[in-house]
Design a protein around this motif. Structure first.
Motif, PDB file in Angstrom:
ATOM      1  N   ARG A 167      -3.593 -27.328 -27.149  1.00  0.00           N
ATOM      2  CA  ARG A 167      -2.651 -28.532 -27.110  1.00  0.00           C
ATOM      3  C   ARG A 167      -1.116 -28.360 -26.499  1.00  0.00           C
ATOM      4  NH1 ARG A 167      -5.682 -30.415 -31.628  1.00  0.00           N
ATOM      5  NH2 ARG A 167      -4.445 -29.101 -33.295  1.00  0.00           N
ATOM      6  N   ALA A 168      -0.663 -27.167 -26.934  1.00  0.00           N
ATOM      7  CA  ALA A 168       0.545 -26.539 -26.022  1.00  0.00           C
ATOM      8  C   ALA A 168       0.310 -26.490 -24.705  1.00  0.00           C
ATOM      9  CB  ALA A 168       1.013 -25.530 -26.662  1.00  0.00           C
ATOM     10  N   PHE A 169      -0.823 -25.992 -24.329  1.00  0.00           N
ATOM     11  CA  PHE A 169      -1.147 -25.899 -22.819  1.00  0.00           C
ATOM     12  C   PHE A 169      -1.286 -27.223 -22.023  1.00  0.00           C
ATOM     13  CE2 PHE A 169      -4.231 -25.356 -19.567  1.00  0.00           C
ATOM     14  CZ  PHE A 169      -3.930 -24.487 -18.903  1.00  0.00           C
ATOM     15  N   GLN A 170      -1.897 -28.011 -22.907  1.00  0.00           N
ATOM     16  CA  GLN A 170      -2.034 -29.482 -22.291  1.00  0.00           C
ATOM     17  C   GLN A 170      -0.487 -29.979 -22.135  1.00  0.00           C
ATOM     18  OE1 GLN A 170      -4.671 -31.277 -25.141  1.00  0.00           O
ATOM     19  NE2 GLN A 170      -5.938 -31.644 -23.411  1.00  0.00           N
ATOM     20  N   ALA A 171       0.365 -29.991 -23.020  1.00  0.00           N
ATOM     21  CA  ALA A 171       1.547 -30.453 -22.996  1.00  0.00           C
ATOM     22  C   ALA A 171       2.209 -29.844 -21.823  1.00  0.00           C
ATOM     23  CB  ALA A 171       2.305 -30.298 -24.413  1.00  0.00           C
ATOM     24  N   GLU A 172       2.409 -28.440 -21.640  1.00  0.00           N
ATOM     25  CA  GLU A 172       3.035 -27.783 -20.665  1.00  0.00           C
ATOM     26  C   GLU A 172       2.440 -28.256 -19.063  1.00  0.00           C
ATOM     27  OE1 GLU A 172       5.699 -25.599 -18.547  1.00  0.00           O
ATOM     28  OE2 GLU A 172       5.725 -26.204 -20.677  1.00  0.00           O
ATOM     29  N   VAL A 173       1.240 -28.429 -19.166  1.00  0.00           N
ATOM     30  CA  VAL A 173       0.740 -28.894 -17.840  1.00  0.00           C
ATOM     31  C   VAL A 173       1.157 -30.417 -17.528  1.00  0.00           C
ATOM     32  CG1 VAL A 173      -1.445 -29.647 -16.707  1.00  0.00           C
ATOM     33  CG2 VAL A 173      -1.422 -27.617 -17.815  1.00  0.00           C
ATOM     34  N   ASP A 174       1.261 -31.266 -18.703  1.00  0.00           N
ATOM     35  CA  ASP A 174       1.961 -32.593 -18.435  1.00  0.00           C
ATOM     36  C   ASP A 174       3.200 -32.520 -17.875  1.00  0.00           C
ATOM     37  OD1 ASP A 174      -0.538 -33.613 -19.697  1.00  0.00           O
ATOM     38  OD2 ASP A 174       0.481 -33.953 -21.548  1.00  0.00           O
ATOM     39  N   ALA A 175       4.152 -31.660 -18.455  1.00  0.00           N
ATOM     40  CA  ALA A 175       5.337 -31.594 -18.061  1.00  0.00           C
ATOM     41  C   ALA A 175       5.424 -31.163 -16.687  1.00  0.00           C
ATOM     42  CB  ALA A 175       6.252 -30.581 -19.033  1.00  0.00           C
ATOM     43  N   GLN A 176       4.721 -30.157 -16.215  1.00  0.00           N
ATOM     44  CA  GLN A 176       4.642 -29.661 -14.861  1.00  0.00           C
ATOM     45  C   GLN A 176       4.162 -30.778 -13.719  1.00  0.00           C
ATOM     46  OE1 GLN A 176       5.419 -26.582 -13.552  1.00  0.00           O
ATOM     47  NE2 GLN A 176       6.269 -26.117 -15.534  1.00  0.00           N
ATOM     48  N   VAL A 177       3.034 -31.569 -14.176  1.00  0.00           N
ATOM     49  CA  VAL A 177       2.836 -32.773 -13.226  1.00  0.00           C
ATOM     50  C   VAL A 177       3.873 -33.668 -13.094  1.00  0.00           C
ATOM     51  CG1 VAL A 177       1.293 -34.562 -13.098  1.00  0.00           C
ATOM     52  CG2 VAL A 177       0.344 -32.373 -13.989  1.00  0.00           C
ATOM     53  N   LEU A 178       4.579 -33.984 -14.331  1.00  0.00           N
ATOM     54  CA  LEU A 178       5.815 -34.930 -13.996  1.00  0.00           C
ATOM     55  C   LEU A 178       6.770 -34.273 -13.150  1.00  0.00           C
ATOM     56  CD1 LEU A 178       5.888 -36.026 -17.702  1.00  0.00           C
ATOM     57  CD2 LEU A 178       4.820 -37.460 -15.978  1.00  0.00           C
ATOM     58  N   ALA A 179       6.980 -32.957 -13.117  1.00  0.00           N
ATOM     59  CA  ALA A 179       8.067 -32.476 -12.614  1.00  0.00           C
ATOM     60  C   ALA A 179       7.695 -32.459 -11.145  1.00  0.00           C
ATOM     61  CB  ALA A 179       8.368 -31.010 -13.048  1.00  0.00           C
ATOM     62  N   ARG A 180       6.642 -32.367 -10.676  1.00  0.00           N
ATOM     63  CA  ARG A 180       6.116 -32.296  -9.197  1.00  0.00           C
ATOM     64  C   ARG A 180       5.972 -33.512  -8.584  1.00  0.00           C
ATOM     65  NH1 ARG A 180       1.862 -27.312  -8.177  1.00  0.00           N
ATOM     66  NH2 ARG A 180       2.807 -25.709  -9.651  1.00  0.00           N
ATOM     67  N   VAL A 181       5.324 -34.608  -9.456  1.00  0.00           N
ATOM     68  CA  VAL A 181       5.035 -35.901  -8.394  1.00  0.00           C
ATOM     69  C   VAL A 181       6.119 -36.384  -8.093  1.00  0.00           C
ATOM     70  CG1 VAL A 181       2.725 -35.989  -9.756  1.00  0.00           C
ATOM     71  CG2 VAL A 181       4.708 -37.215 -10.873  1.00  0.00           C
ATOM     72  N   LYS A 182       6.078 -37.130  -6.908  1.00  0.00           N
ATOM     73  CA  LYS A 182       7.424 -37.781  -6.466  1.00  0.00           C
ATOM     74  C   LYS A 182       7.122 -39.476  -6.717  1.00  0.00           C
ATOM     75  CE  LYS A 182       8.423 -34.207  -3.222  1.00  0.00           C
ATOM     76  NZ  LYS A 182       8.355 -33.949  -1.723  1.00  0.00           N
TER      77      LYS A 182
ATOM     78  N   GLN B  84      -2.830 -38.830 -20.289  1.00  0.00           N
ATOM     79  CA  GLN B  84      -3.066 -40.044 -19.266  1.00  0.00           C
ATOM     80  C   GLN B  84      -2.164 -41.153 -19.281  1.00  0.00           C
ATOM     81  OE1 GLN B  84      -5.278 -38.915 -17.292  1.00  0.00           O
ATOM     82  NE2 GLN B  84      -5.962 -37.201 -18.745  1.00  0.00           N
ATOM     83  N   TYR B  85      -1.782 -41.241 -20.758  1.00  0.00           N
ATOM     84  CA  TYR B  85      -0.582 -42.050 -20.860  1.00  0.00           C
ATOM     85  C   TYR B  85       0.808 -41.845 -19.885  1.00  0.00           C
ATOM     86  CZ  TYR B  85       3.334 -44.779 -23.150  1.00  0.00           C
ATOM     87  OH  TYR B  85       4.474 -45.739 -23.247  1.00  0.00           O
ATOM     88  N   TRP B  86       1.342 -40.443 -19.983  1.00  0.00           N
ATOM     89  CA  TRP B  86       2.173 -39.987 -19.049  1.00  0.00           C
ATOM     90  C   TRP B  86       1.807 -40.168 -17.716  1.00  0.00           C
ATOM     91  CZ3 TRP B  86       7.096 -39.237 -20.468  1.00  0.00           C
ATOM     92  CH2 TRP B  86       7.551 -39.209 -21.929  1.00  0.00           C
ATOM     93  N   THR B  87       0.624 -39.966 -17.407  1.00  0.00           N
ATOM     94  CA  THR B  87       0.364 -40.187 -15.675  1.00  0.00           C
ATOM     95  C   THR B  87       0.530 -41.349 -15.317  1.00  0.00           C
ATOM     96  OG1 THR B  87      -1.209 -38.349 -16.158  1.00  0.00           O
ATOM     97  CG2 THR B  87      -1.547 -39.710 -14.237  1.00  0.00           C
ATOM     98  N   LEU B  88      -0.120 -42.233 -16.155  1.00  0.00           N
ATOM     99  CA  LEU B  88      -0.004 -43.839 -15.847  1.00  0.00           C
ATOM    100  C   LEU B  88       1.705 -44.080 -15.660  1.00  0.00           C
ATOM    101  CD1 LEU B  88      -2.810 -45.228 -17.627  1.00  0.00           C
ATOM    102  CD2 LEU B  88      -2.777 -45.401 -15.270  1.00  0.00           C
ATOM    103  N   SER B  89       2.298 -43.733 -16.863  1.00  0.00           N
ATOM    104  CA  SER B  89       3.926 -43.884 -16.809  1.00  0.00           C
ATOM    105  C   SER B  89       4.501 -43.415 -15.704  1.00  0.00           C
ATOM    106  CB  SER B  89       4.247 -43.419 -18.142  1.00  0.00           C
ATOM    107  OG  SER B  89       5.748 -43.743 -18.280  1.00  0.00           O
ATOM    108  N   SER B  90       4.109 -42.280 -15.079  1.00  0.00           N
ATOM    109  CA  SER B  90       4.814 -41.922 -13.901  1.00  0.00           C
ATOM    110  C   SER B  90       4.460 -42.671 -12.665  1.00  0.00           C
ATOM    111  CB  SER B  90       4.316 -40.284 -13.713  1.00  0.00           C
ATOM    112  OG  SER B  90       3.210 -40.208 -13.254  1.00  0.00           O
TER     113      SER B  90
END
Length: 226
Positions: A55-70, A125-131
């Motif tokens: 779950r910690a790995f998932q959370a870090e991946v979430d953060a990395q995605v949010l940092a990269r997407v424009k 997926q919530y964070w993905t949609l939010s972004s």
């Protein structure tokens, strides 16, 4: 992706490194502590169990995605932005594909244990949609999150076996899933709108039929006589 200076990140790196060459079920917490040059006490201060490391790995991946997407442009739809975010996620996950294959194989045989990750996947997926600027309020928002989780799960399974540089199969699966999900959500919203309209009309008619005799109807009162 992970900075190695923290005990937490060192433990996650160690877990994924071991999972790349060994079955997830055979890896113990002691193995992870040793691989990460940590004591078991250090590991316990950071995590509850092995699944907590995932779950910690998932959370870090979430953060990395949010940092990269424009932020999307004026012509970009929510679906376009979600597609870009998910493909960015696969790009981030690429170095860990071997480990993720073994972990996924392990969890597929243990649905009870796999169900423990449902919540964290929905959060992702919530964070993905939010972004992407999607509307996440009410039942439609819940449907969007659940729908994207299903679409992502299917695309992820294809991605695990897609070794091509262009990831054509993965992109085709994701694009098709997002389009189908978008149509399904639009149909659901139309049905909900029709049902809600019917219920409002029924409620209004019911109130009129059951109004006591002599009770004035709702609306402005007549002007008094003079």
């Amino acid at each position: 992706m992970f900075e190695e200076f923290s005990r937490r990140n060192r433990a996650v790196i160690a877990a994924m490194s071991l999972a790349a060459t060994r079955d997830w079920g055979e890896i113990s917490l002691a193995d992870i502590a040793q691989e990460g040059n940590l004591s078991l006490a250090d590991l316990r201060r950071e995590f509850v169990c092995k699944n907590d490391l995932l779950r910690a790995f998932q959370a870090e991946v979430d953060a990395q995605v949010l940092a990269r997407v424009k932020p999307g442009g004026a012509e970009d739809t929510v679906r376009d932005q979600v597609f870009e975010a998910v493909m960015t996620r696969f790009d981030i996950l690429a170095p860990y594909k071997g480990a993720l294959k073994r972990i996924t194989q392990y969890l597929r045989c243990r649905p009870g244990e796999a169900s423990m990750f449902v919540c964290s996947r929905l959060i992702s997926q919530y964070w993905t949609l939010s972004s992407a600027g999607a509307k996440l309020e009410g039942p439609a928002g819940l449907a969007r999150v659940a729908g994207l989780s299903a679409v992502y799960g299917k695309a992820f399974s294809v991605w695990l076996e897609d070794d091509s540089a262009s990831l054509d199969k993965t992109m085709a699966t994701l694009d098709r899933g997002l389009k189908n999900g978008e149509r399904a959500l639009e149909n659901m919203e139309k049905v909900c709108g029709t049902v809600c309209g019917f219920l409002r009309e029924f409620k209004r008619s019911f109130r009129q039929k059951n109004r006591p005799d002599g009770e004035p109807s709702s609306g402005p009162a007549p002007a008094p006589s003079v």
